[in-house]
Design a protein around this motif. Structure first.
Motif, mmCIF file in Angstrom:
data_model
loop_
_atom_site.group_PDB
_atom_site.id
_atom_site.type_symbol
_atom_site.label_atom_id
_atom_site.label_comp_id
_atom_site.label_asym_id
_atom_site.label_seq_id
_atom_site.Cartn_x
_atom_site.Cartn_y
_atom_site.Cartn_z
ATOM 1 N N THR A 1 -6.439 62.773 23.065
ATOM 2 C CA THR A 1 -5.331 63.375 23.814
ATOM 3 C C THR A 1 -4.658 62.346 24.714
ATOM 4 O OG1 THR A 1 -6.453 65.506 23.801
ATOM 5 C CG2 THR A 1 -4.708 65.209 25.427
ATOM 6 N N VAL A 2 -5.466 61.537 25.410
ATOM 7 C CA VAL A 2 -4.920 60.496 26.276
ATOM 8 C C VAL A 2 -4.147 59.481 25.445
ATOM 9 C CG1 VAL A 2 -5.535 58.562 27.774
ATOM 10 C CG2 VAL A 2 -6.627 60.781 28.086
ATOM 11 N N SER A 3 -4.675 59.118 24.289
ATOM 12 C CA SER A 3 -4.016 58.146 23.420
ATOM 13 C C SER A 3 -2.665 58.669 22.931
ATOM 14 C CB SER A 3 -4.912 57.829 22.224
ATOM 15 O OG SER A 3 -4.253 56.991 21.320
ATOM 16 N N ILE A 4 -2.619 59.913 22.525
ATOM 17 C CA ILE A 4 -1.372 60.502 22.021
ATOM 18 C C ILE A 4 -0.349 60.653 23.139
ATOM 19 C CG2 ILE A 4 -0.334 62.610 21.078
ATOM 20 C CD1 ILE A 4 -2.945 62.929 19.444
ATOM 21 N N SER A 5 -0.790 61.125 24.303
ATOM 22 C CA SER A 5 0.154 61.341 25.404
ATOM 23 C C SER A 5 0.627 60.031 26.023
ATOM 24 C CB SER A 5 -0.459 62.229 26.484
ATOM 25 O OG SER A 5 -1.541 61.572 27.088
ATOM 26 N N GLY A 6 -0.070 58.932 25.775
ATOM 27 C CA GLY A 6 0.336 57.640 26.303
ATOM 28 C C GLY A 6 1.476 57.007 25.539
ATOM 29 N N THR A 7 1.856 57.584 24.408
ATOM 30 C CA THR A 7 2.948 57.048 23.603
ATOM 31 C C THR A 7 4.148 57.967 23.747
ATOM 32 O OG1 THR A 7 1.362 56.213 22.010
ATOM 33 C CG2 THR A 7 3.628 56.377 21.274
ATOM 34 N N GLY A 8 5.303 57.407 23.991
ATOM 35 C CA GLY A 8 6.508 58.224 24.119
ATOM 36 C C GLY A 8 7.748 57.371 24.141
ATOM 37 N N LEU A 9 8.857 58.005 24.286
ATOM 38 C CA LEU A 9 10.120 57.294 24.358
ATOM 39 C C LEU A 9 10.580 57.192 25.797
ATOM 40 C CD1 LEU A 9 12.082 58.838 21.362
ATOM 41 C CD2 LEU A 9 11.043 56.593 21.504
ATOM 42 N N THR A 10 11.057 56.044 26.170
ATOM 43 C CA THR A 10 11.608 55.874 27.504
ATOM 44 C C THR A 10 13.041 56.397 27.516
ATOM 45 O OG1 THR A 10 12.483 53.682 27.067
ATOM 46 C CG2 THR A 10 10.216 53.798 27.854
ATOM 47 N N ALA A 11 13.658 56.375 28.670
ATOM 48 C CA ALA A 11 15.031 56.859 28.794
ATOM 49 C C ALA A 11 15.996 56.019 27.969
ATOM 50 C CB ALA A 11 15.456 56.842 30.254
ATOM 51 N N TRP A 12 15.620 54.771 27.655
ATOM 52 C CA TRP A 12 16.513 53.885 26.898
ATOM 53 C C TRP A 12 16.226 53.949 25.405
ATOM 54 C CZ3 TRP A 12 20.236 52.899 29.984
ATOM 55 C CH2 TRP A 12 19.982 52.771 31.339
ATOM 56 N N GLY A 13 15.285 54.785 24.977
ATOM 57 C CA GLY A 13 15.021 54.952 23.557
ATOM 58 C C GLY A 13 14.024 53.972 22.988
ATOM 59 N N SER A 14 13.400 53.163 23.812
ATOM 60 C CA SER A 14 12.409 52.233 23.293
ATOM 61 C C SER A 14 11.026 52.861 23.367
ATOM 62 C CB SER A 14 12.433 50.917 24.079
ATOM 63 O OG SER A 14 12.125 51.173 25.425
ATOM 64 N N LEU A 15 10.150 52.392 22.526
ATOM 65 C CA LEU A 15 8.806 52.937 22.476
ATOM 66 C C LEU A 15 8.021 52.495 23.701
ATOM 67 C CD1 LEU A 15 6.891 54.582 20.752
ATOM 68 C CD2 LEU A 15 6.164 52.477 19.652
ATOM 69 N N ASN A 16 7.411 53.435 24.368
ATOM 70 C CA ASN A 16 6.621 53.144 25.562
ATOM 71 C C ASN A 16 5.167 53.442 25.236
ATOM 72 O OD1 ASN A 16 5.699 52.721 28.142
ATOM 73 N ND2 ASN A 16 6.256 54.758 28.857
ATOM 74 N N ARG A 17 4.363 52.396 25.134
ATOM 75 C CA ARG A 17 2.944 52.576 24.826
ATOM 76 C C ARG A 17 2.127 52.187 26.041
ATOM 77 N NH1 ARG A 17 -1.237 54.889 23.153
ATOM 78 N NH2 ARG A 17 -2.744 53.725 21.985
ATOM 79 N N ARG A 18 1.512 53.161 26.654
ATOM 80 C CA ARG A 18 0.661 52.904 27.809
ATOM 81 C C ARG A 18 -0.791 52.958 27.363
ATOM 82 N NH1 ARG A 18 1.351 57.249 31.709
ATOM 83 N NH2 ARG A 18 1.995 58.462 29.949
ATOM 84 N N SER A 19 -1.594 52.053 27.861
ATOM 85 C CA SER A 19 -3.010 52.108 27.555
ATOM 86 C C SER A 19 -3.660 53.206 28.396
ATOM 87 C CB SER A 19 -3.666 50.759 27.817
ATOM 88 O OG SER A 19 -3.521 50.431 29.174
ATOM 89 N N PRO A 20 -4.608 53.917 27.852
ATOM 90 C CA PRO A 20 -5.250 54.988 28.608
ATOM 91 C C PRO A 20 -5.944 54.441 29.841
ATOM 92 C CG PRO A 20 -5.986 54.984 26.310
ATOM 93 C CD PRO A 20 -5.128 53.778 26.518
ATOM 94 N N GLU A 21 -5.839 55.172 30.929
ATOM 95 C CA GLU A 21 -6.486 54.769 32.171
ATOM 96 C C GLU A 21 -7.947 55.210 32.108
ATOM 97 O OE1 GLU A 21 -4.341 56.440 35.384
ATOM 98 O OE2 GLU A 21 -2.464 55.478 34.802
ATOM 99 N N PRO A 22 -8.863 54.371 32.557
ATOM 100 C CA PRO A 22 -10.271 54.764 32.521
ATOM 101 C C PRO A 22 -10.540 55.928 33.462
ATOM 102 C CG PRO A 22 -9.978 52.672 33.676
ATOM 103 C CD PRO A 22 -8.643 53.068 33.119
ATOM 104 N N ARG A 23 -11.363 56.827 32.996
ATOM 105 C CA ARG A 23 -11.745 57.978 33.828
ATOM 106 C C ARG A 23 -12.949 57.618 34.669
ATOM 107 N NH1 ARG A 23 -10.789 60.142 28.976
ATOM 108 N NH2 ARG A 23 -12.962 60.414 28.478
ATOM 109 N N PRO A 24 -12.976 58.066 35.911
ATOM 110 C CA PRO A 24 -14.144 57.775 36.743
ATOM 111 C C PRO A 24 -15.380 58.500 36.212
ATOM 112 C CG PRO A 24 -12.633 59.247 37.899
ATOM 113 C CD PRO A 24 -11.976 58.851 36.610
ATOM 114 N N GLY A 25 -16.527 57.874 36.382
ATOM 115 C CA GLY A 25 -17.732 58.570 35.991
ATOM 116 C C GLY A 25 -18.597 57.852 35.101
#
Length: 82
Positions: free
Chosen positions: A58-82
């Motif tokens: 879920t984190v991997s899928i939600s980390g990918t999206g389009l920015t306001a300029w139409g370019s692909l925005n790929r964010r690496s998942p943030e580590p969860r505490p624990g």
């Protein structure tokens, strides 16, 4: 207050006021980013028990999206505490 400081203060205030007035006169409007335009917010809630693998996917899928300029925005998942 020493004269030099008074002159500098007066100059800075004059430039600030002039810049503000000219901005209004010229009708300039700021270009707001999505966060200030309202943007989009999504909150996901699980309907059944989930595994660690499902959360990672879920984190991997939600980390990918389009920015306001139409370019692909790929964010690496943030580590969860624990």
């Amino acid at each position: 207050m020493p004269r030099r400081q008074l002159v500098l203060l007066t100059g800075i205030l004059s430039v600030s006021i002039l810049a503000s007035v000219m901005t209004v006169v010229w009708g300039n409007e700021p270009l707001l980013g999505l966060d200030l335009q309202g943007g989009v917010s999504v909150r996901l809630a699980a309907t059944e028990p989930v595994t660690e693998e499902m959360l990672d996917q879920t984190v991997s899928i939600s980390g990918t999206g389009l920015t306001a300029w139409g370019s692909l925005n790929r964010r690496s998942p943030e580590p969860r505490p624990g």
